[in-house]
Design a protein around this motif. Structure first.
Motif, PDB file in Angstrom:
ATOM      1  N   LEU A  61      26.018  57.225  38.336  1.00  0.00           N
ATOM      2  CA  LEU A  61      26.284  57.749  39.503  1.00  0.00           C
ATOM      3  C   LEU A  61      26.241  59.319  39.503  1.00  0.00           C
ATOM      4  N   ASN A  62      26.272  59.939  38.221  1.00  0.00           N
ATOM      5  CA  ASN A  62      26.532  61.393  38.124  1.00  0.00           C
ATOM      6  C   ASN A  62      27.959  61.935  38.647  1.00  0.00           C
ATOM      7  N   TRP A  63      28.960  61.071  38.398  1.00  0.00           N
ATOM      8  CA  TRP A  63      30.193  61.448  38.524  1.00  0.00           C
ATOM      9  C   TRP A  63      30.994  61.821  37.411  1.00  0.00           C
ATOM     10  N   ALA A  64      32.069  62.475  37.453  1.00  0.00           N
ATOM     11  CA  ALA A  64      33.074  62.717  36.311  1.00  0.00           C
ATOM     12  C   ALA A  64      33.392  61.653  35.799  1.00  0.00           C
ATOM     13  N   PRO A  65      33.302  61.148  34.375  1.00  0.00           N
ATOM     14  CA  PRO A  65      33.865  59.988  33.870  1.00  0.00           C
ATOM     15  C   PRO A  65      35.490  59.476  34.169  1.00  0.00           C
ATOM     16  N   LEU A  66      36.182  60.637  34.085  1.00  0.00           N
ATOM     17  CA  LEU A  66      37.720  60.527  34.169  1.00  0.00           C
ATOM     18  C   LEU A  66      37.974  60.022  35.819  1.00  0.00           C
ATOM     19  N   ALA A  67      37.125  60.815  36.601  1.00  0.00           N
ATOM     20  CA  ALA A  67      37.318  60.486  38.082  1.00  0.00           C
ATOM     21  C   ALA A  67      37.310  59.152  38.383  1.00  0.00           C
ATOM     22  N   LEU A  68      36.514  58.233  37.707  1.00  0.00           N
ATOM     23  CA  LEU A  68      36.230  56.831  37.984  1.00  0.00           C
ATOM     24  C   LEU A  68      37.197  55.919  37.159  1.00  0.00           C
ATOM     25  N   ALA A  69      37.163  56.617  35.788  1.00  0.00           N
ATOM     26  CA  ALA A  69      37.877  55.679  35.019  1.00  0.00           C
ATOM     27  C   ALA A  69      39.341  55.654  35.067  1.00  0.00           C
ATOM     28  N   MET A  70      40.059  56.616  35.705  1.00  0.00           N
ATOM     29  CA  MET A  70      41.234  56.705  35.665  1.00  0.00           C
ATOM     30  C   MET A  70      42.018  55.585  36.768  1.00  0.00           C
ATOM     31  N   PRO A  71      41.440  55.693  38.039  1.00  0.00           N
ATOM     32  CA  PRO A  71      41.865  54.662  38.740  1.00  0.00           C
ATOM     33  C   PRO A  71      41.610  53.134  38.515  1.00  0.00           C
ATOM     34  N   LEU A  72      40.323  52.762  38.031  1.00  0.00           N
ATOM     35  CA  LEU A  72      39.807  51.534  37.537  1.00  0.00           C
ATOM     36  C   LEU A  72      40.775  51.027  36.419  1.00  0.00           C
ATOM     37  N   VAL A  73      41.232  52.119  35.550  1.00  0.00           N
ATOM     38  CA  VAL A  73      42.091  51.337  34.167  1.00  0.00           C
ATOM     39  C   VAL A  73      43.481  51.117  34.719  1.00  0.00           C
ATOM     40  N   ILE A  74      43.962  52.148  35.746  1.00  0.00           N
ATOM     41  CA  ILE A  74      45.414  51.682  36.349  1.00  0.00           C
ATOM     42  C   ILE A  74      45.159  50.364  36.901  1.00  0.00           C
ATOM     43  N   VAL A  75      44.176  50.158  37.728  1.00  0.00           N
ATOM     44  CA  VAL A  75      44.035  48.894  38.457  1.00  0.00           C
ATOM     45  C   VAL A  75      43.999  47.709  37.468  1.00  0.00           C
ATOM     46  N   ALA A  76      43.248  48.030  36.351  1.00  0.00           N
ATOM     47  CA  ALA A  76      43.238  46.890  35.352  1.00  0.00           C
ATOM     48  C   ALA A  76      44.387  46.768  34.631  1.00  0.00           C
ATOM     49  N   ALA A  77      45.254  47.562  34.448  1.00  0.00           N
ATOM     50  CA  ALA A  77      46.582  47.361  33.924  1.00  0.00           C
ATOM     51  C   ALA A  77      47.609  46.498  34.676  1.00  0.00           C
ATOM     52  N   VAL A  78      47.442  46.774  35.855  1.00  0.00           N
ATOM     53  CA  VAL A  78      48.487  46.075  36.908  1.00  0.00           C
ATOM     54  C   VAL A  78      47.785  44.658  37.171  1.00  0.00           C
ATOM     55  N   LEU A  79      46.500  44.398  36.912  1.00  0.00           N
ATOM     56  CA  LEU A  79      45.812  43.327  37.074  1.00  0.00           C
ATOM     57  C   LEU A  79      46.076  42.383  36.006  1.00  0.00           C
ATOM     58  N   ILE A  80      46.260  42.841  34.766  1.00  0.00           N
ATOM     59  CA  ILE A  80      46.914  42.009  33.631  1.00  0.00           C
ATOM     60  C   ILE A  80      48.176  41.929  33.857  1.00  0.00           C
ATOM     61  N   LEU A  81      48.875  42.662  33.951  1.00  0.00           N
ATOM     62  CA  LEU A  81      50.048  42.137  34.479  1.00  0.00           C
ATOM     63  C   LEU A  81      50.395  41.129  35.480  1.00  0.00           C
ATOM     64  N   LYS A  82      49.496  41.134  36.597  1.00  0.00           N
ATOM     65  CA  LYS A  82      49.486  40.181  37.761  1.00  0.00           C
ATOM     66  C   LYS A  82      48.855  38.760  37.154  1.00  0.00           C
ATOM     67  N   LEU A  83      48.114  38.922  36.313  1.00  0.00           N
ATOM     68  CA  LEU A  83      47.437  37.458  35.853  1.00  0.00           C
ATOM     69  C   LEU A  83      48.382  37.011  34.656  1.00  0.00           C
ATOM     70  N   THR A  84      48.956  37.631  33.976  1.00  0.00           N
ATOM     71  CA  THR A  84      50.075  37.157  33.172  1.00  0.00           C
ATOM     72  C   THR A  84      51.293  36.419  33.998  1.00  0.00           C
ATOM     73  N   GLU A  85      51.691  37.182  34.751  1.00  0.00           N
ATOM     74  CA  GLU A  85      52.996  36.649  35.608  1.00  0.00           C
ATOM     75  C   GLU A  85      52.619  35.330  36.520  1.00  0.00           C
ATOM     76  N   LYS A  86      51.649  35.917  37.529  1.00  0.00           N
ATOM     77  CA  LYS A  86      51.465  34.730  38.551  1.00  0.00           C
ATOM     78  C   LYS A  86      50.434  33.642  38.262  1.00  0.00           C
ATOM     79  N   ASN A  87      49.606  33.827  37.374  1.00  0.00           N
ATOM     80  CA  ASN A  87      48.593  32.723  37.051  1.00  0.00           C
ATOM     81  C   ASN A  87      48.747  32.146  35.852  1.00  0.00           C
ATOM     82  N   LYS A  88      49.951  32.506  35.048  1.00  0.00           N
ATOM     83  CA  LYS A  88      50.144  31.947  33.821  1.00  0.00           C
ATOM     84  C   LYS A  88      49.240  31.815  32.755  1.00  0.00           C
ATOM     85  N   ILE A  89      48.455  33.076  32.632  1.00  0.00           N
ATOM     86  CA  ILE A  89      47.465  33.325  31.663  1.00  0.00           C
ATOM     87  C   ILE A  89      48.226  34.236  30.703  1.00  0.00           C
TER      88      ILE A  89
END
Length: 273
Positions: A61-89
């Protein structure tokens, strides 16, 4: 030799590399103690793959890599936490799902973009290619990570050693868990430039495992792992300058050598005691 070292620092890219490398080494070592002791050390590997996918999409998309990577990685980190806690994965399963999916998406995007995309830089890092803007962003994020860790030291200690008890006695346990996940995500995003998606988890794992071979208390492991992490990073950069080795790879190899030495020292110490 002293003259040569001073000569090395006359190059701006080497100064940038040492500053960012030192900052990410501290962040990774601090969080690595908690991740390793909680047996969640591979979360760094999973999040780095998410960062790789995000960086690939940003390039398309011709964007700065960190500009997109930072929010997505943060969301992924929280998602891993939620998947582990709520869905017993299990944590390793959640990490594997996100890591494989992100790596597949990232590689597919890069493949469609042709050879103009720096695949090796994404996978193995390009610490000597750090720009002034990336330097500033990395230092600011590192200060946030280190400062937050210091402020929440007691909470992180409690979550590390007795998470069940902490959750039963604290109304804000989930909040602190999310904060730790975000700190880990920020560390991975910063570290991707240094080590790349395939090697960043080594900065989280190696120093802590090495330190634990010799030291036993939580505080001593933290301090020693930070020292080990910084020394390995700096030595790797020096070797990179003198013998033109890949910076990220040689840092991992040095960490491996240090781990072997620490294991030997630990065994000798046990026999003496």
């Amino acid at each position: 030799m002293i003259f040569n070292i001073f000569e090395m620092f006359s190059y701006k890219f080497m100064v940038y590399a040492f500053v960012v490398g030192g900052a990410i080494s501290i962040c990774a070592a601090l969080l690595g103690v908690s991740m390793v002791l909680k047996k969640n050390s591979m979360i760094g590997d999973g999040l780095s793959h998410v960062g790789f996918g995000a960086a690939a999409i940003a390039s398309a998309l011709n964007w700065a890599p960190l500009a997109l990577a930072m929010p997505l990685v943060i969301v992924a980190a929280v998602l891993i936490l939620k998947l582990t806690e709520k869905n017993k994965i299990h944590g390793d399963a959640a990490i594997g799902i996100l890591a494989a999916s992100s790596l597949a998406i990232g590689y597919t995007v890069i493949h469609t973009q042709g050879t103009n995309v720096d695949i090796e830089g994404y996978l193995y890092g390009s610490i000597l290619g750090i720009t002034k803007e990336e330097l500033i962003l990395s230092v600011v994020l590192s200060i946030i990570v280190i400062g937050t860790f210091i402020v929440l030291y007691n909470k992180i200690f409690a979550l590390t050693f007795d998470e069940t008890f902490f959750k039963s006695t604290s109304k804000h346990s989930e909040f602190y868990s999310i904060i730790i996940s975000i700190l880990c995500a920020l560390t991975v995003v910063i570290g991707m430039k240094v080590m790349g998606a395939l090697l960043i988890s080594s900065l989280i794992i190696f120093p802590t495992v090495s330190a634990r071979q010799i030291f036993k208390t939580y505080k001593s492991v933290i301090i020693s792992s930070v020292i080990i992490s910084i020394l390995c990073c700096f030595l790797g950069l020096i070797l990179n300058y003198y013998i033109d080795t890949p910076a990220g790879s040689i840092i991992v190899i040095i960490n491996l050598v240090v781990l072997i030495l620490c294991i030997l020292i630990g065994k000798i110490r046990k026999r003496i005691i």
